[in-house]
Each structure stands twice: as C-alpha cells, then as structure tokens.
Design an enzyme around this catalytic site. Structure first.
Site, PDB file in Angstrom:
ATOM      1  N   LYS A  73       0.931  -1.881  -0.333  1.00  0.00           N
ATOM      2  CA  LYS A  73       0.061  -0.290  -0.188  1.00  0.00           C
ATOM      3  C   LYS A  73       0.944   0.974   0.195  1.00  0.00           C
ATOM      4  O   LYS A  73       0.577   2.460  -0.262  1.00  0.00           O
ATOM      5  CB  LYS A  73      -1.104   0.229   1.300  1.00  0.00           C
ATOM      6  CG  LYS A  73      -1.975  -0.854   1.412  1.00  0.00           C
ATOM      7  CD  LYS A  73      -3.566  -0.569   0.498  1.00  0.00           C
ATOM      8  CE  LYS A  73      -4.759  -1.353   0.828  1.00  0.00           C
ATOM      9  NZ  LYS A  73      -5.255  -0.422  -0.695  1.00  0.00           N
ATOM     10  N   SER A 327       0.599 -10.035  -0.502  1.00  0.00           N
ATOM     11  CA  SER A 327       0.633  -8.378  -0.951  1.00  0.00           C
ATOM     12  C   SER A 327       0.394  -8.052   0.595  1.00  0.00           C
ATOM     13  O   SER A 327       0.981  -6.436   1.083  1.00  0.00           O
ATOM     14  CB  SER A 327      -1.375  -8.741  -1.231  1.00  0.00           C
ATOM     15  OG  SER A 327      -1.985  -9.414  -0.572  1.00  0.00           O
TER      16      SER A 327
END
Length: 428
Positions: A73, A327
């Site tokens: 992110k 992720s």
C-alpha cells in the site's frame, strides 16, 4: 491508453483482436517507479517447491509482506501524495482504513512532511493502530466497520479542505501499485501467470495494466487471475453484471480485502485485463497461512494469503512460470494464534472431540492411554457432567488433540471406537 493485442477465442483463426486498454500507461507507471523507489524496497521473490508440486509449474512468491509498513500500500499512497501541490500539502491529507492503507498513508505523509489524519474503526487491531500512530498520523477511532470511518474521512475532507487519499480508486494510486508489475517481470522474465488478491482492485488493476501492455510488446500472453474472499466477492457479481455492483460483506478473516463494491477505475481495467476471478473461504485461507508459516517461514496476513489458498484448493490452473502475490504481512499476534488453530483444524491436524463416558473412575486415564498409543498429543481436556443429551450416569469428555493430518486423525477416531467409545468430532 495503449492498444494491446488480445488472443482470439479457442478455435478462432482470425487475426488477434486489438482493443484499447484503460488504466495507466507504461510511461506513467515507470514515472511512478522513479517516485516510489524513494520509499519502497524491491521485495524478495521466493520460489516454493511445495506450491510448484501442487500447481505443476514453477511457482514464485512476491513477498510484499516484507515491504516497509508491511504491505504494498505504501506504493500507491506515496505516489499519490508526492503529486500534491504545495497548497494541497499544506491542507494536510485524510484517509480511512482498518490497517494497511492507514499505515501507507501515515508513512508517506511523514516522509513528505504532510499532516495526516486517519479514521479507523474502533475495533482495529492494536498493532495496526500503534503503527499508524508511530508514523506520526493523528488517528480518530469511529464506528465498527470500515464504512463508518470512510464517511467520517470524507466529511473531514469537506469540512477542513484536507485532501482525501483513496485506497484504490485513483489513477495515481493505481500507477503506484502498478510498479509491482514492472518489478515482478524483471524478477521472473518468463512469467506466464500472475495470481493477485483483490479487495477494491487497486493492486490487480495496476499490475494488469503493466503486464498486459508488456505482454503485447513481447508478443506473448500473461494470464492474470484475481482471488477474493467468498465472504466479500464483489468482483464476480460485478463482472457478471457488467458494472460495479455492491454485495453484502460477511465477517471474514481476510478483512484487508473485505470491500463491498469495486472501484470504478479499477473495474474498468479489470473487466478487460484480468482473465479470471476466483474465491476462497476462510478455512482455505487459514490453511494457506499455515503452509506459508511452516513451509516458507513467512508471516502473511489473511488477505495476503488468498492467492496461495487458491493454489492449494485447485481453484487456479497455470501452464508456465507463475507468481503469487503475498500482498501484506500485518496481522495481530492474537489473530495469528486463532488462525493457526483454525488452520490446523482445517488441515485435520487439530482434532476436537467430545466423548460420552460412563461416570466411573479410570475413564479419563483409559481414553488418554488410547490416544497416546496412536502417537497423538492431547493438548487440552474438559471433563463435565453437564453436557446436553447426557444420561444421569454419564459424563462428557472434551479432548483437543494434535495429529499429523487426516489419516492420523482417522486412526485416533478408529482406535477410540474399537474400544467402545463414541467420539464426536467438533469444529474449532
């Protein structure tokens, strides 16, 4: 936008279809990489023999769980915020998140010297709350779902002039996440299949934009598969409807991808550039996290492990070198403890039994002896006279037993039944 050549359907001999692909161009993503490299590390690409054996092709794991702030992110957040003008930076930024986006925005704001306000749900995991504050953001706790902090953040932006930083539905965010596409192709040049978690769609839309264009340049195909939690599967419904469609989100351990509706920009890219979207359930995800912990020695959060879950359950297929995105790795240790127990149970390595027994001395010792003779380990015992359905002359024994897998668990059950007991297996 760039024209890409798409392979015609099987059995069709016509020339390749050429269609305009929405999303950031290669030049825009390469420019984003020049920006993002100031904060984002080039994370490792690990090979998994275990997953390769299951899928039948070489499988590599892109370890964004080892990224700064614990997830990818930071890439999109930093790219978006670096493009703000001086006047916008002076107004500060605001975001809403239950974890990874919050940390990405907070870290980027600190590096860029911008004041950040982050709205988070009241029940947010303590490590995520502490990390966001540690990066210097002001954290405001509101509501019990991500929807409430989101509304509060947008109201704050309207009232104060702070710039709202969306988690996925913005061109700069998508381009920032797309830098991972460039990175993956450099680390695995012969890539044929990419497996990516999907929440709102920021990561997969950015990577798909890059990889489909690169594949067209190289004159070959790269297949892209998205994976969602079955409890928050907005993309299958949206793709079937042809427009972004909201779904009801059920509780799931994969809270990082529990998004009820696709982003508009993300959906426009995904419907053209992503080949398939599959779903996995919480048991699948727990098993995947356990495999990653045991086999790869990697701590991966539930949302980050859905791609591995899809491989373990046979929901994806591949014909060549495959990369699965890990992720993120931000998980509360208390949640990790529960997930490990759940994963052991889902893998039938943690057996929870209830056994009605005659109310006489020696029964606990006898059942323990039978279990021990099967080389299984009793880790917890509950002995009660108050179980439902028990006769007045019976007690109930609850055993929590570690086993080596399904065959060993069945061996324990068979041994108990052979001695006249009637064990009942329970879910954990």
């Amino acid at each position: 936008m760039t024209d890409i050549a798409l392979t015609p359907p099987a059995g069709v001999s016509a020339a390749p279809i050429v269609r305009e692909l929405p999303g950031p161009t290669l030049a825009e993503v390469e420019a984003a990489r020049d920006v993002v490299r100031a904060v984002a590390e080039v994370t490792p690409m690990e090979t998994s023999r275990h997953l390769s054996e299951i899928l039948g092709v070489p499988v590599h794991m892109k370890c964004e769980n080892l990224q700064r702030t614990g997830s990818y992110k930071i890439r999109g957040a930093y790219n978006r915020m670096s493009r703000l003008g001086d006047e916008e930076k002076a107004r500060g930024v605001v975001a809403a998140s239950a974890g990874n986006h919050a940390q990405g925005v907070a870290f980027a704001a600190r590096e860029l010297g911008i004041r950040a306000t982050i709205f988070m749900p009241i029940g947010v995991a303590l490590p995520k709350l502490q990390a966001t504050r540690h990066y210097g953001a002001e954290v405001v706790l509101v509501g019990h779902t991500v929807a409430e902090p989101l509304r509060a953040a947008q109201t704050h932006a309207a009232d104060t002039g702070a710039v709202y930083i969306p988690p996925f539905d913005h061109p700069d965010v998508i381009a920032g996440q797309g830098t991972l596409g460039l990175e993956v192709l450099e680390q695995v040049p012969d890539l044929e299949t990419l497996i990516v978690p999907i929440g709102g769609g920021g990561l997969i839309s950015g990577m798909a934009s890059v990889l489909k264009r690169k594949a067209a340049e190289l004159g070959r195909e790269i297949r892209i598969i998205g994976v969602q939690s079955s409890h928050a599967a907005a993309y299958p419904a949206s793709l079937a409807a042809g427009v972004p469609t909201g779904v009801e989100v059920s509780p799931t351990i994969a809270d990082g991808i529990a998004v009820s509706k696709p982003g508009k920009l993300n959906f426009a890219i995904i419907k053209d550039a992503v080949d398939e979207v599959v779903t996995v359930d919480d048991d699948d995800i727990a098993r995947a996290m356990l495999v990653l912990l045991e086999r790869a020695k990697l701590v991966v959060e539930p949302a980050g492990a859905v791609g591995v879950a899809a491989i373990l359950t046979g929901r994806v297929r591949a014909s060549g070198p495959t990369v699965v995105m890990l992720s993120g790795g931000n998980i509360d240790p208390l949640v990790m403890e529960r997930v490990i127990s759940h994963g052991l149970a889902a893998s039938e390595r943690y057996l929870k039994l209830r056994i009605p027994l005659p109310d006489r001395p020696g029964q606990l010792a006898e059942t323990s002896r039978i279990v021990a003779e099967q080389n299984a380990n009793v880790v917890e015992v509950l002995h009660t006279r108050h179980g439902s359905g028990l006769q007045i002359s019976q007690v109930e024994l609850e055993l929590h037993i570690e086993t080596r897998g399904p065959e060993h668990a069945e061996q324990v059950l068979h041994a108990l039944r052979a001695h006249g007991y009637e064990p009942r297996s329970l879910s954990v």
